[in-house]
Design a protein around this motif. Structure first.
Motif, PDB file in Angstrom:
ATOM      1  N   PHE A  22       0.846  -1.198   0.000  1.00 21.45           N
ATOM      2  CA  PHE A  22       0.000   0.000   0.000  1.00 21.45           C
ATOM      3  C   PHE A  22       0.876   1.240   0.000  1.00 21.45           C
ATOM      4  O   PHE A  22       2.091   1.180   0.200  1.00 21.45           O
ATOM      5  CB  PHE A  22      -0.961   0.004   1.199  1.00 21.45           C
ATOM      6  N   HIS A  23       0.250   2.384  -0.223  1.00 21.30           N
ATOM      7  CA  HIS A  23       0.913   3.671  -0.038  1.00 21.30           C
ATOM      8  C   HIS A  23      -0.110   4.640   0.527  1.00 21.30           C
ATOM      9  O   HIS A  23      -1.320   4.416   0.448  1.00 21.30           O
ATOM     10  CB  HIS A  23       1.529   4.192  -1.343  1.00 21.30           C
ATOM     11  N   GLY A  24       0.403   5.726   1.133  1.00 23.05           N
ATOM     12  CA  GLY A  24      -0.540   6.674   1.705  1.00 23.05           C
ATOM     13  C   GLY A  24       0.136   7.780   2.492  1.00 23.05           C
ATOM     14  O   GLY A  24       1.364   7.893   2.548  1.00 23.05           O
ATOM     15  N   ILE A  25      -0.699   8.611   3.090  1.00 20.93           N
ATOM     16  CA  ILE A  25      -0.274   9.774   3.865  1.00 20.93           C
ATOM     17  C   ILE A  25      -0.545   9.505   5.341  1.00 20.93           C
ATOM     18  O   ILE A  25      -1.642   9.092   5.716  1.00 20.93           O
ATOM     19  CB  ILE A  25      -1.035  11.040   3.429  1.00 20.93           C
ATOM     20  N   PHE A  26       0.458   9.738   6.173  1.00 18.00           N
ATOM     21  CA  PHE A  26       0.305   9.658   7.620  1.00 18.00           C
ATOM     22  C   PHE A  26       0.551  11.042   8.184  1.00 18.00           C
ATOM     23  O   PHE A  26       1.634  11.608   8.003  1.00 18.00           O
ATOM     24  CB  PHE A  26       1.299   8.655   8.216  1.00 18.00           C
ATOM     25  N   THR A  27      -0.442  11.616   8.882  1.00 19.47           N
ATOM     26  CA  THR A  27      -0.381  12.997   9.353  1.00 19.47           C
ATOM     27  C   THR A  27      -0.685  13.062  10.845  1.00 19.47           C
ATOM     28  O   THR A  27      -1.546  12.336  11.340  1.00 19.47           O
ATOM     29  CB  THR A  27      -1.398  13.869   8.587  1.00 19.47           C
ATOM     30  N   ILE A  28       0.013  13.942  11.556  1.00 20.07           N
ATOM     31  CA  ILE A  28      -0.215  14.112  12.986  1.00 20.07           C
ATOM     32  C   ILE A  28      -0.509  15.574  13.288  1.00 20.07           C
ATOM     33  O   ILE A  28      -0.021  16.481  12.604  1.00 20.07           O
ATOM     34  CB  ILE A  28       0.988  13.637  13.813  1.00 20.07           C
ATOM     35  N   ALA A  29      -1.328  15.796  14.326  1.00 18.64           N
ATOM     36  CA  ALA A  29      -1.716  17.154  14.695  1.00 18.64           C
ATOM     37  C   ALA A  29      -1.966  17.244  16.190  1.00 18.64           C
ATOM     38  O   ALA A  29      -2.468  16.299  16.806  1.00 18.64           O
ATOM     39  CB  ALA A  29      -2.979  17.572  13.944  1.00 18.64           C
ATOM     40  N   VAL A  30      -1.607  18.393  16.764  1.00 12.34           N
ATOM     41  CA  VAL A  30      -1.993  18.699  18.141  1.00 12.34           C
ATOM     42  C   VAL A  30      -3.447  19.170  18.115  1.00 12.34           C
ATOM     43  O   VAL A  30      -3.793  20.058  17.333  1.00 12.34           O
ATOM     44  CB  VAL A  30      -1.096  19.804  18.730  1.00 12.34           C
ATOM     45  N   PRO A  31      -4.341  18.564  18.914  1.00 18.53           N
ATOM     46  CA  PRO A  31      -5.755  18.958  18.867  1.00 18.53           C
ATOM     47  C   PRO A  31      -5.959  20.405  19.307  1.00 18.53           C
ATOM     48  O   PRO A  31      -5.334  20.876  20.257  1.00 18.53           O
ATOM     49  CB  PRO A  31      -6.427  17.981  19.833  1.00 18.53           C
ATOM     50  N   ALA A  32      -6.832  21.106  18.590  1.00 20.78           N
ATOM     51  CA  ALA A  32      -7.125  22.496  18.909  1.00 20.78           C
ATOM     52  C   ALA A  32      -8.088  22.630  20.080  1.00 20.78           C
ATOM     53  O   ALA A  32      -8.161  23.689  20.702  1.00 20.78           O
ATOM     54  CB  ALA A  32      -7.700  23.196  17.676  1.00 20.78           C
ATOM     55  N   ASP A  33      -8.835  21.576  20.387  1.00 22.71           N
ATOM     56  CA  ASP A  33      -9.856  21.629  21.440  1.00 22.71           C
ATOM     57  C   ASP A  33      -9.695  20.393  22.327  1.00 22.71           C
ATOM     58  O   ASP A  33     -10.144  19.299  21.971  1.00 22.71           O
ATOM     59  CB  ASP A  33     -11.245  21.662  20.804  1.00 22.71           C
ATOM     60  N   ARG A  50       0.356  13.386  26.021  1.00 20.08           N
ATOM     61  CA  ARG A  50       0.480  14.157  24.789  1.00 20.08           C
ATOM     62  C   ARG A  50      -0.604  13.710  23.814  1.00 20.08           C
ATOM     63  O   ARG A  50      -0.427  12.756  23.074  1.00 20.08           O
ATOM     64  CB  ARG A  50       1.854  13.990  24.139  1.00 20.08           C
ATOM     65  N   PRO A  51      -1.757  14.398  23.812  1.00 16.37           N
ATOM     66  CA  PRO A  51      -2.816  14.035  22.866  1.00 16.37           C
ATOM     67  C   PRO A  51      -2.406  14.361  21.433  1.00 16.37           C
ATOM     68  O   PRO A  51      -1.822  15.419  21.168  1.00 16.37           O
ATOM     69  CB  PRO A  51      -4.001  14.879  23.319  1.00 16.37           C
ATOM     70  N   ILE A  52      -2.693  13.453  20.519  1.00 11.69           N
ATOM     71  CA  ILE A  52      -2.341  13.622  19.109  1.00 11.69           C
ATOM     72  C   ILE A  52      -3.492  13.110  18.254  1.00 11.69           C
ATOM     73  O   ILE A  52      -4.061  12.048  18.539  1.00 11.69           O
ATOM     74  CB  ILE A  52      -1.058  12.846  18.749  1.00 11.69           C
ATOM     75  N   VAL A  53      -3.826  13.853  17.227  1.00  5.51           N
ATOM     76  CA  VAL A  53      -4.778  13.398  16.214  1.00  5.51           C
ATOM     77  C   VAL A  53      -3.975  12.800  15.061  1.00  5.51           C
ATOM     78  O   VAL A  53      -3.055  13.444  14.547  1.00  5.51           O
ATOM     79  CB  VAL A  53      -5.665  14.548  15.703  1.00  5.51           C
ATOM     80  N   GLY A  54      -4.304  11.572  14.694  1.00  5.33           N
ATOM     81  CA  GLY A  54      -3.654  10.935  13.558  1.00  5.33           C
ATOM     82  C   GLY A  54      -4.626  10.819  12.399  1.00  5.33           C
ATOM     83  O   GLY A  54      -5.789  10.447  12.597  1.00  5.33           O
ATOM     84  N   LEU A  55      -4.182  11.172  11.203  1.00  4.99           N
ATOM     85  CA  LEU A  55      -5.014  11.068  10.011  1.00  4.99           C
ATOM     86  C   LEU A  55      -4.251  10.279   8.956  1.00  4.99           C
ATOM     87  O   LEU A  55      -3.084  10.565   8.675  1.00  4.99           O
ATOM     88  CB  LEU A  55      -5.383  12.451   9.467  1.00  4.99           C
ATOM     89  N   PHE A  56      -4.906   9.273   8.398  1.00  3.12           N
ATOM     90  CA  PHE A  56      -4.266   8.390   7.432  1.00  3.12           C
ATOM     91  C   PHE A  56      -5.124   8.335   6.162  1.00  3.12           C
ATOM     92  O   PHE A  56      -6.340   8.211   6.256  1.00  3.12           O
ATOM     93  CB  PHE A  56      -4.126   6.965   7.976  1.00  3.12           C
ATOM     94  N   PHE A  57      -4.465   8.424   5.022  1.00  9.19           N
ATOM     95  CA  PHE A  57      -5.148   8.247   3.740  1.00  9.19           C
ATOM     96  C   PHE A  57      -4.380   7.167   3.000  1.00  9.19           C
ATOM     97  O   PHE A  57      -3.217   7.373   2.643  1.00  9.19           O
ATOM     98  CB  PHE A  57      -5.152   9.549   2.947  1.00  9.19           C
ATOM     99  N   ILE A  58      -4.962   6.006   2.814  1.00  6.92           N
ATOM    100  CA  ILE A  58      -4.230   4.849   2.316  1.00  6.92           C
ATOM    101  C   ILE A  58      -4.919   4.241   1.099  1.00  6.92           C
ATOM    102  O   ILE A  58      -6.148   4.117   1.065  1.00  6.92           O
ATOM    103  CB  ILE A  58      -4.088   3.775   3.417  1.00  6.92           C
ATOM    104  N   GLN A  59      -4.109   3.864   0.126  1.00  2.00           N
ATOM    105  CA  GLN A  59      -4.576   3.089  -1.022  1.00  2.00           C
ATOM    106  C   GLN A  59      -3.892   1.727  -0.969  1.00  2.00           C
ATOM    107  O   GLN A  59      -2.673   1.622  -1.078  1.00  2.00           O
ATOM    108  CB  GLN A  59      -4.241   3.797  -2.335  1.00  2.00           C
ATOM    109  N   TYR A  60      -4.695   0.676  -0.776  1.00  2.00           N
ATOM    110  CA  TYR A  60      -4.179  -0.683  -0.699  1.00  2.00           C
ATOM    111  C   TYR A  60      -4.155  -1.285  -2.107  1.00  2.00           C
ATOM    112  O   TYR A  60      -5.178  -1.343  -2.785  1.00  2.00           O
ATOM    113  CB  TYR A  60      -5.061  -1.545   0.207  1.00  2.00           C
TER     114      TYR A  60
END
Length: 244
Positions: A22-33, A50-60
């Motif tokens: 697969f390939h894709g995007i792995f993104t992390i963010a500090v939550p605003a709220d 340490r709260p973290i929001v993880g966002l993944f966009f994957i094509q298998y």
């Protein structure tokens, strides 16, 4: 006979894995709220130090067993803590085909078939989006390179292997509200090959999503574009039954 074929399929799944390429995007963010973040974690899951929001966009490209086949998937997950262990809790996981949804509810994945999921090259990077029932659920656009120094926690997090999902995932089964809490690990049964490129992803979460307030519209976040080849299986373990 049918039994022999089933045994061969199961052996192949265990020995060579289900997720193979697969390939894709792995993104992390500090939550605003932080209050919203905390409200999205149901006990006994708690907000970590340490709260973290993880966002993944994957094509298998290659998944087993048949008829899984190729498909696309978007995930938003929250870093969480269960007792003294830090992991992830998945809030949403739209896909573009029905087969990946069928059966995965038994492991608590909140999957549904979205009306449209796109993931395609764009200006040397990648862009993806999810649309369902006339509403944009998310848009993500990855551009190679970063224009600032990474914070120490970002560099440590990305280099620790967390971007390879080597931490437990806590799911409510049946998805999305339980009452059974499962701890799921991504287990590598073949030696994995990872290719990673550091970059920046511009993200906007649809306003109708309950977690939209965690990330401001148009936020530019540190990301990895990754390619994977190997073999991995998902191994669930019962953690308990919790009725709200």
């Amino acid at each position: 006979g049918a039994g022999s074929i089933a045994s061969m399929v199961y052996y192949d799944y265990i020995k060579r894995g289900m997720l193979r390429r697969f390939h894709g995007i792995f993104t992390i963010a500090v939550p605003a709220d932080l209050d919203l973040y905390r409200s999205l974690l149901r006990k006994p899951l708690e907000m970590p130090e340490r709260p973290i929001v993880g966002l993944f966009f994957i094509q298998y490209f290659n998944t087993k067993p048949w008829p899984m086949g190729p498909y696309k998937e978007y995930t938003l997950a929250l870093r969480c803590k269960h007792n003294d262990e830090v992991g992830w809790h998945v809030k949403t996981m739209p896909v573009d085909k029905f087969v990946p949804v069928n059966g995965w509810w038994l492991q608590g994945w909140p999957k549904y078939v979205a009306d449209e999921i796109s993931f395609e090259p764009f200006n040397g990077g990648w862009q993806g989006g999810v649309t369902h029932k006339g509403e944009s659920k998310v848009t993500m656009r990855f551009t190679p390179g970063v224009s600032r120094e990474l914070d120490p926690w970002e560099r440590e997090f990305l280099e620790s292997g967390a971007a390879q999902l080597n931490e437990p995932l806590y799911n409510w089964e049946p998805a999305p509200s339980g009452p059974v809490l499962l701890r799921v690990m991504l287990e590598q049964v073949m030696v994995p090959e990872w290719q990673s490129e550091l970059g920046t992803t511009t993200i906007t979460i649809g306003t109708s999503e309950p977690w939209a307030g965690l990330i401001p519209p148009g936020a530019q976040l540190v990301s990895l574009y990754q390619r994977y080849k190997g073999g991995a299986i998902l191994v669930p373990k019962l953690k308990g039954i919790y009725r709200s």
